[in-house]
Design a protein around this motif. Structure first.
Motif, short mmCIF file in Angstrom:
data_model
loop_
_atom_site.label_atom_id
_atom_site.label_comp_id
_atom_site.label_asym_id
_atom_site.label_seq_id
_atom_site.Cartn_x
_atom_site.Cartn_y
_atom_site.Cartn_z
N GLY A 199 -7.02 -1.77 -9.76
CA GLY A 199 -7.88 -0.80 -9.09
C GLY A 199 -9.01 -0.30 -9.96
O GLY A 199 -9.87 0.44 -9.49
N ALA A 200 -9.03 -0.71 -11.25
CA ALA A 200 -10.08 -0.24 -12.17
C ALA A 200 -11.47 -0.53 -11.61
O ALA A 200 -12.38 0.29 -11.72
N PHE A 201 -11.62 -1.71 -11.01
CA PHE A 201 -12.91 -2.08 -10.41
C PHE A 201 -12.80 -2.34 -8.92
O PHE A 201 -13.80 -2.56 -8.25
N THR A 202 -11.58 -2.30 -8.39
CA THR A 202 -11.40 -2.69 -6.98
C THR A 202 -10.73 -1.62 -6.14
O THR A 202 -10.56 -1.78 -4.94
N GLY A 203 -10.32 -0.49 -6.76
CA GLY A 203 -9.62 0.54 -6.00
C GLY A 203 -10.55 1.29 -5.06
O GLY A 203 -11.76 1.31 -5.23
N ALA A 204 -9.97 1.90 -4.05
CA ALA A 204 -10.75 2.72 -3.13
C ALA A 204 -11.32 3.91 -3.90
O ALA A 204 -10.75 4.34 -4.89
N ALA A 205 -12.42 4.42 -3.42
CA ALA A 205 -13.05 5.58 -4.08
C ALA A 205 -12.09 6.77 -4.03
O ALA A 205 -11.43 6.99 -3.02
N PRO A 206 -12.01 7.53 -5.11
CA PRO A 206 -11.11 8.69 -5.14
C PRO A 206 -11.36 9.67 -4.01
O PRO A 206 -10.45 10.29 -3.50
N GLU A 207 -12.63 9.80 -3.58
CA GLU A 207 -12.93 10.73 -2.49
C GLU A 207 -12.12 10.39 -1.25
O GLU A 207 -11.63 11.26 -0.56
N LEU A 208 -11.99 9.09 -0.99
CA LEU A 208 -11.27 8.66 0.21
C LEU A 208 -9.80 8.98 0.08
O LEU A 208 -9.15 9.40 1.03
#
Length: 217
Positions: A199-208
């Motif tokens: 998820g370092a480069f592929t995780g969903a945005a923390p806002e979501l």
């Protein structure tokens, strides 16, 4: 390694010893560390200096993100180059996807210095006031240099802005003779980080994740 630990710090916040955080508290911390995560992402993917990382924007009028070519211009349109030359560099697909999802500044704050120093303290890493934020640039270029070999290191110098390229065809940057070998090394580094910290480069945005409420990962 150390860089993966930095990404883990942003994506998987851990409470101080003896404390317990609720899912909401963890989500809040993740949101709080979002700008730092963005700074780490662009620093790894482009090898850029900290000031270039903070100033980068996908806003069309700045001409810094050429999506079709997957090329980043570290120098915005209209800004005079200085002796700290900012090159145009090809970026790996995982980072290109992140840029395509952003509208405007990639690092949403003026400076991540305090957040970066807090992270260094948390990870027990030496804090160097002068060059602290340059740690990523130094680390990535060192790993890449070992992987690329000395005879191809000119591409590393081009990535770092220590040498200038005369190439005007953005697609030609991907050629192994130009910056393709450096791009390969960057892609490998990102894949290693992603393997150690999914998820370092592929995780969903923390806002979501914050909006979703639940704890994710």
């Amino acid at each position: 390694g150390t860089i993966a630990a930095m990404f883990r710090y942003c994506l998987h916040p851990e409470p101080p010893k003896g404390k317990v955080w609720s899912d909401k508290a963890i989500a809040r911390q993740r949101l709080h560390r979002h700008s730092l995560l963005r700074f780490l992402q662009i620093s790894v993917a482009t090898w850029c200096r900290p000031d270039a990382a903070h100033e980068f924007s996908t806003a069309p009028e700045r001409g810094q993100w050429i999506s079709v070519a997957q090329v980043v211009h570290l120098n915005p349109r209209g800004r005079a180059q200085t002796n700290k030359y900012r090159p145009a560099v090809p970026v790996p697909a995982k980072f290109a996807s992140l840029l395509d999802a952003v509208d405007g500044p990639f690092v949403p704050v003026d400076s991540v210095r305090k957040a970066f120093e807090t992270m260094l303290d948390h990870l027990g890493l030496p804090r160097d006031r002068e060059t602290g934020l340059k740690l990523i640039r130094r680390s990535v270029s060192t790993i890449a240099r070992n992987r690329m070999g000395e005879e191809r290191w000119r591409q590393g110098e081009l990535m770092l802005g220590h040498a200038k390229t005369s190439i005007s065809d953005l697609y030609a940057l991907f050629d192994p003779a130009n910056l393709g070998i450096a791009l390969e090394a960057t892609t490998w580094i990102i894949d290693q980080i992603e393997a150690q910290c999914p998820g370092a480069f592929t995780g969903a945005a923390p806002e979501l994740k914050l909006v979703a409420g639940g704890r994710n990962g």
